[in-house]
Design an enzyme around this catalytic site. Sequence first.
Site, PDB file in Angstrom:
ATOM      1  CB  CYS B 157      -0.941  -0.019   1.189  1.00  0.00           C
ATOM      2  SG  CYS B 157      -1.843  -1.565   1.262  1.00  0.00           S
ATOM      3  CG  HIS B 288      -2.220   4.526   5.186  1.00  0.00           C
ATOM      4  ND1 HIS B 288      -2.090   4.501   3.816  1.00  0.00           N
ATOM      5  CD2 HIS B 288      -2.438   3.232   5.570  1.00  0.00           C
ATOM      6  CE1 HIS B 288      -2.217   3.237   3.389  1.00  0.00           C
ATOM      7  NE2 HIS B 288      -2.424   2.459   4.426  1.00  0.00           N
ATOM      8  CG  HIS B 323      -6.430   1.112   1.173  1.00  0.00           C
ATOM      9  ND1 HIS B 323      -5.499   1.818   0.432  1.00  0.00           N
ATOM     10  CD2 HIS B 323      -5.714   0.358   2.054  1.00  0.00           C
ATOM     11  CE1 HIS B 323      -4.280   1.503   0.838  1.00  0.00           C
ATOM     12  NE2 HIS B 323      -4.384   0.622   1.827  1.00  0.00           N
TER      13      HIS B 323
END
Lengths: 352, 391
Positions: B157, B288, B323
Amino acid sequence: MSKVYINGVSSVSPQSEEIFENQSSKSYYQHILPALDQDYKSMIKPMMLRRMSKAVKMGLFCSKKALLEAEIEKPDAILVGTGQGCMQDTEKFMNNMLESKEGLLSPTSFIQSTHNTVGGQIALDLKCKGHNMTFTQNSVSFESALIDAMLQFQNDDINNILVGGVDETSYEFTGFQKLDGQIKTEPVNNLELLDSKTSGTIISESAAFFTLGTEKTTKSYAELKDIEIFNSIALENLEEEIEDFLNKNNTSVLDIDAVLLGKNGDVRFDHYYKELQEGIFSDKCQVGFKHLVGENNAVTSYAFWLASKILKEKKIPEIFKLNALHCKEPGKILIYNQYLGKNHGLILLHSL
Amino acid sequence: MEGVAVTGMGIISAIGRDVEEAHFSLKIGKDGISYPDILSTIHQNLPVGEIKLSNSELSEILNLPEDHAYTRAALLGVYAIRELLENSGMERFPGDTGFISGTSVGGIDKTEEHFYNYKENVADRKYIQAQHPGFTTEKIAEYFGINGMVTTISTACSSSANAIMMGAQMIESGKLKRVIVGGSDCLTKFTLNGFNSLKILSENKSRPFDNEREGLNLGEAAGYLLLEAEDQMAGENILGRVVGYGNANDAFHQTASSENGEGAFNAISRALKKAGLSASEVDYINTHGTGTRNNDLSESVALKRVFGDHIPEFSSTKGYTGHTLGAAGAIEAIFSLLSIQNGKIFPNLNFSNKMAETNLAPVTEIKSKHIETVLSNSLGFGGNCTSLIFQ
């Protein structure tokens, strides 16, 4: 920027590391070559070992050995090149997902499927909180990691970097490479691979890791000068690109003592090497390695291991030679590799 | 040292097909979360940030031949870089342009689609190599005729945040004058089922930093920036600058973040050090903030460790886009630059209660503010933590 030295090396491949000393090679009559089993238990706790895929095992094993040799406990950064990543776990999760038609799945193989699993696991084992990067660009994955190493060394806080390349095979995914022409269809012996007149090659698994440092030690192998990668190069521009690269490093074709070439017996693309063998490097000692360790996306890390050994031991074992020229004292080595005519990489090393 | 200027950007995500559409959605608080239509999956109950364009629609827009072998991530990547090229004012990328792309799963959408077909169907075999992340990057490079330095970073990620960091370093070191950086990831059954097996997907819209948050929504996106050495620019306008970056490993667990947020703490600290800024000079943090119990707590602890009692205003924009894995760092870099350009903090959606452990509240309404410095965090599997600072 200070100079960058190769201070520790380790490789795992279809050949023993002793091949450099004893020139005794293993011969295979198969298209997919596994890496030789190692005494993994000597470096990795058995409990951990059970959960690890081959890529993680090979990567961690080589990392620890390369650090041990350089007497570095914890590097300042960990950089990994892997073109295909953790394929065994990816395949396991893919199979389970498709067979169960997206049913209830165990997360274990998914967790370990990400490409940075090797880098992450090494960091975890070494408790290394430094810069941690994973590059996955086909046959220049390891070269990309080397480029990053040079960038990180510009930071004064960075003195030692663990860098390596690793790729494993897996049953279905590697098998697919037979279907799209990457792997030869006819039986072939690896030692005759480079004389082959057909398309495709043999695929293998391997890992090689290195401790790079800004300080020269009594154990240092060589100096890493520079790396460059190209997405594509037209054949007619290849020599010029190489000359430009050498010029940028205040050197020239004249100064090069030996070239390590990624010839893999694929008649469709080996002309890139042939062009150089018959062209600018015709009077240089030419060295190959894929007839011994096969082809994979991280195999230039093996070439880097070989170049390091050659520069330290100041000899080129016959078994690796592609021509009859004798190179008395190898001082400057260029590694050139491409795969399927794309992702070309150049690495320049000097002896100490 | 060279300054690193951002002179172009392009984005496609669930909240819009270009920078302007994304900006509009961010301003009015409109998320792009829906149920999967394009992704073929049995998990119809899981909300996703899906781009409502099929691969054939994308191919048509991009004028690709019918027999092309572009993965969905490549199609999205090309789409975003077309916009970047356009707003950089250049007609085509000069020959010395580099390309560093981040992706977590690359073209695994093609593997899951054709896994059982390769043995029989010869025509599908063009996708065999597509599984590996570098293939998607090569396809994008091929579209724009980028032949020089092309590479892929795959650190889950944080992939595209790392691509931005490496690009900035390539420019600072003088190795490149110009580089396209960012990332692309598409929704796949592989990732949806993977995250589902980890039990960190929410059946509702994600609620980053909320005490009752129950997981993340997956999304898909591509976002790219053009970085140039400031003294040798070919692009026309400077949209912002990359002034700081730092990567650190949590060295705690393969997927979970440490309780003390060690990795994020180190990444942020390194980015501040690189930028030569003190913590108090950060005006806004694009976190995040995925909406999982573990991430948001660990990241909050890290923020407390870096900023003490004076945590700058922060929000997660994952409530808008989901995400987007390897693309997240790049699209959030673009959102960060939009915050600077427009003097706006885009709100953290779906938040109602502060976490009991940390008592932190993100910005939940759009807010006007003079913003000079933005910190953007990206934290990934394998303990990979990256922070970027834009001005």
